[in-house]
Write a protein that holds these residues in place. Structure first.
Motif, PDB file in Angstrom:
ATOM      1  N   LYS A 276       0.814  -1.210   0.000  1.00 17.41           N
ATOM      2  CA  LYS A 276       0.000   0.000   0.000  1.00 17.41           C
ATOM      3  C   LYS A 276       0.851   1.264   0.000  1.00 17.41           C
ATOM      4  N   GLY A 277       2.001   1.201   0.685  1.00 25.02           N
ATOM      5  CA  GLY A 277       2.902   2.349   0.669  1.00 25.02           C
ATOM      6  C   GLY A 277       3.463   2.761   2.015  1.00 25.02           C
ATOM      7  N   TYR A 278       2.970   2.144   3.090  1.00 25.69           N
ATOM      8  CA  TYR A 278       3.494   2.491   4.421  1.00 25.69           C
ATOM      9  C   TYR A 278       4.923   1.983   4.615  1.00 25.69           C
ATOM     10  N   HIS A 279       5.325   1.002   3.823  1.00 21.51           N
ATOM     11  CA  HIS A 279       6.656   0.419   4.001  1.00 21.51           C
ATOM     12  C   HIS A 279       7.778   1.421   3.740  1.00 21.51           C
ATOM     13  N   PHE A 280       7.511   2.443   2.928  1.00 25.63           N
ATOM     14  CA  PHE A 280       8.559   3.432   2.655  1.00 25.63           C
ATOM     15  C   PHE A 280       8.895   4.244   3.906  1.00 25.63           C
ATOM     16  N   GLU A 281       7.878   4.678   4.647  1.00 28.77           N
ATOM     17  CA  GLU A 281       8.152   5.439   5.871  1.00 28.77           C
ATOM     18  C   GLU A 281       8.686   4.537   6.981  1.00 28.77           C
ATOM     19  N   ILE A 282       8.264   3.275   7.001  1.00 30.22           N
ATOM     20  CA  ILE A 282       8.795   2.329   7.981  1.00 30.22           C
ATOM     21  C   ILE A 282      10.292   2.136   7.760  1.00 30.22           C
ATOM     22  N   MET A 283      10.702   1.971   6.512  1.00 30.32           N
ATOM     23  CA  MET A 283      12.126   1.805   6.196  1.00 30.32           C
ATOM     24  C   MET A 283      12.921   3.045   6.593  1.00 30.32           C
ATOM     25  N   HIS A 284      12.381   4.218   6.285  1.00 28.59           N
ATOM     26  CA  HIS A 284      13.074   5.461   6.616  1.00 28.59           C
ATOM     27  C   HIS A 284      13.251   5.602   8.119  1.00 28.59           C
ATOM     28  N   PHE A 285      12.185   5.407   8.865  1.00 23.10           N
ATOM     29  CA  PHE A 285      12.246   5.568  10.317  1.00 23.10           C
ATOM     30  C   PHE A 285      13.182   4.529  10.939  1.00 23.10           C
ATOM     31  N   SER A 286      13.128   3.310  10.462  1.00 24.59           N
ATOM     32  CA  SER A 286      13.990   2.254  10.983  1.00 24.59           C
ATOM     33  C   SER A 286      15.460   2.567  10.732  1.00 24.59           C
ATOM     34  N   ASP A 287      15.753   3.097   9.549  1.00 21.46           N
ATOM     35  CA  ASP A 287      17.136   3.475   9.238  1.00 21.46           C
ATOM     36  C   ASP A 287      17.618   4.609  10.141  1.00 21.46           C
ATOM     37  N   LEU A 288      16.739   5.560  10.419  1.00 21.75           N
ATOM     38  CA  LEU A 288      17.101   6.643  11.333  1.00 21.75           C
ATOM     39  C   LEU A 288      17.422   6.098  12.717  1.00 21.75           C
ATOM     40  N   LEU A 289      16.632   5.154  13.172  1.00 21.37           N
ATOM     41  CA  LEU A 289      16.820   4.576  14.496  1.00 21.37           C
ATOM     42  C   LEU A 289      18.146   3.823  14.579  1.00 21.37           C
ATOM     43  N   ARG A 290      18.450   3.066  13.542  1.00 21.26           N
ATOM     44  CA  ARG A 290      19.714   2.325  13.526  1.00 21.26           C
ATOM     45  C   ARG A 290      20.919   3.268  13.523  1.00 21.26           C
ATOM     46  N   ALA A 291      20.757   4.429  12.896  1.00 20.73           N
ATOM     47  CA  ALA A 291      21.844   5.406  12.815  1.00 20.73           C
ATOM     48  C   ALA A 291      21.865   6.334  14.028  1.00 20.73           C
ATOM     49  N   ASP A 292      20.982   6.081  14.997  1.00 23.47           N
ATOM     50  CA  ASP A 292      20.892   6.875  16.231  1.00 23.47           C
ATOM     51  C   ASP A 292      20.563   8.336  15.944  1.00 23.47           C
ATOM     52  N   LYS A 293      19.742   8.572  14.921  1.00 24.44           N
ATOM     53  CA  LYS A 293      19.299   9.931  14.609  1.00 24.44           C
ATOM     54  C   LYS A 293      18.093  10.296  15.478  1.00 24.44           C
ATOM     55  N   LYS A 294      17.954  11.587  15.761  1.00 26.15           N
ATOM     56  CA  LYS A 294      16.868  12.048  16.622  1.00 26.15           C
ATOM     57  C   LYS A 294      15.799  12.829  15.866  1.00 26.15           C
ATOM     58  N   GLU A 295      16.045  13.092  14.590  1.00 29.18           N
ATOM     59  CA  GLU A 295      15.085  13.838  13.778  1.00 29.18           C
ATOM     60  C   GLU A 295      15.260  13.451  12.326  1.00 29.18           C
ATOM     61  N   SER A 296      14.156  13.343  11.614  1.00 33.99           N
ATOM     62  CA  SER A 296      14.227  13.020  10.190  1.00 33.99           C
ATOM     63  C   SER A 296      14.700  14.224   9.390  1.00 33.99           C
ATOM     64  N   PRO A 297      15.616  14.033   8.435  1.00 33.07           N
ATOM     65  CA  PRO A 297      16.011  15.137   7.556  1.00 33.07           C
ATOM     66  C   PRO A 297      14.983  15.396   6.458  1.00 33.07           C
ATOM     67  N   ILE A 298      13.996  14.516   6.332  1.00 34.80           N
ATOM     68  CA  ILE A 298      12.961  14.645   5.307  1.00 34.80           C
ATOM     69  C   ILE A 298      11.678  15.199   5.908  1.00 34.80           C
ATOM     70  N   MET A 299      11.155  14.529   6.916  1.00 36.74           N
ATOM     71  CA  MET A 299       9.975  15.015   7.637  1.00 36.74           C
ATOM     72  C   MET A 299      10.475  15.698   8.904  1.00 36.74           C
ATOM     73  N   THR A 300      10.948  16.920   8.733  1.00 32.02           N
ATOM     74  CA  THR A 300      11.616  17.638   9.821  1.00 32.02           C
ATOM     75  C   THR A 300      10.615  18.212  10.817  1.00 32.02           C
ATOM     76  N   TYR A 301      11.126  18.584  11.982  1.00 33.39           N
ATOM     77  CA  TYR A 301      10.277  19.263  12.958  1.00 33.39           C
ATOM     78  C   TYR A 301       9.736  20.571  12.389  1.00 33.39           C
TER      79      TYR A 301
END
Length: 326
Positions: A276-301
């Motif tokens: 359906k398309g939710y997998h793209f945001e799941i992959m992005h968020f998971s990658d951020l978590l693995r890299a110990d990031k605290k904010e998305s560079p795409i969906m920023t605060y």
């Protein structure tokens, strides 16, 4: 690759779509789920092979093995449920709208920073290839300046005063549920407008059943945006430019087909999504978590702030107020 153990808080329709798409994401699993009903939690958990099924949101937030929590409760609960999870040190992907107003969003961001954890608004369209394609096409400049954007998201929802869409106590109405998509598209592609004007039809339950918005830019560009839970439309998004057009086929927020017309040449683009398309945001968020990031560079605060501020402005103009208890 570290497997991200997800918790899902709130087990309605969108949570099912999210969990189903997660099945094709390598390195992510539905580990725990929570509902206010143990029976519903057990049923959902059995479907997606969750290890733990809870009858309270707090129990999920306290699970030491959960890495990230996806919040899929009604709009009015996003703020309090996000704070609960952040305060227990959990990374949070919160479904759109991030919260009910800017003040709530600011508290969520401040709490995430205080506890040094990742927080992101789950606006899935931003991570889809067809969206990035349109963004990149416009950025080339070959289409010339955008003269108008016309986008709507409308469907005919059966009237149910207790249902999520019509119940004001649940944050119902077309604007926050689906009008957010045309507004998001305009902000993402064209930036912050110079002026915003809006009008709406408020129904007998006090929510906006139809809303129309016009964003005007200093360049002269205009975005004509609409949402409705009373009528059904194809829900296209059309960019009319100096040298051509780009049409995001309906429903534009998730459809994997785009038509471009440049110098009279029409091309259909099909991105062939496998889910359906939710997998793209799941992959992005998971990658951020693995890299110990605290904010998305795409969906920023800052983008989430701009989006909720825009919705606040529209609500003020159409006279839509919610009695918030948190």
């Amino acid at each position: 690759m570290k497997t991200i153990r997800w918790g899902i808080l709130g087990l309605g329709k969108i949570a099912n779509s999210f969990a189903k798409d997660m099945q094709i994401v390598e390195g992510s699993e539905v580990y725990a789920v929570a509902s206010r009903s143990q029976e519903k939690a057990d049923e959902f958990g059995a479907t997606y092979k969750a290890v733990n099924c809870y009858d309270s949101y707090e129990k999920l937030a306290k699970d030491p093995n959960v890495d990230a929590i996806y919040i899929a409760t009604p709009h009015v609960r996003h703020h309090q449920d996000t704070l609960l999870c952040l305060q227990h040190g959990k990374a949070v992907l919160c479904e759109k709208p991030f919260a009910m107003n800017l003040a709530q969003v600011e508290e969520m961001i401040a709490t995430a920073k205080q506890h040094d954890v990742l927080l992101m608004e789950a606006l899935w369209t931003r991570f889809m290839p067809h969206f990035k394609f349109v963004q990149d096409e416009l950025a080339t400049g070959k289409y010339g300046a955008v003269k108008t954007l016309t986008a709507d998201f409308c469907f005919d929802a059966p009237f149910n005063p207790e249902g999520r869409l019509y119940n004001k106590d649940l944050g119902g109405g077309s604007l926050l549920d689906i009008g957010i998509y045309p507004a998001f598209l305009a902000l993402a592609m064209l930036g912050k407008p110079e002026t915003i004007s809006a009008k709406a039809k408020i129904g007998k339950t006090g929510v906006d059943e139809e809303t129309e918005m016009t964003f005007t830019y200093s360049s002269g560009t205009k975005a004509h945006l609409a949402s409705s839970i009373k009528i059904k439309t194809p829900s296209l998004a059309t960019f009319v430019c100096e040298n051509g057009m780009i049409i995001m086929q309906g429903q534009f927020h998730m459809k994997d087909k785009v038509t471009t017309v440049l110098d009279g040449v029409k091309v259909d683009h099909d991105f062939g999504y496998q889910a359906k398309g939710y997998h793209f945001e799941i992959m992005h968020f998971s990658d951020l978590l693995r890299a110990d990031k605290k904010e998305s560079p795409i969906m920023t605060y800052d983008f989430s702030r701009m989006l909720i501020s825009t919705l606040d402005t529209v609500r003020e103009q159409i006279g839509l107020e919610y009695d918030l208890k948190s």
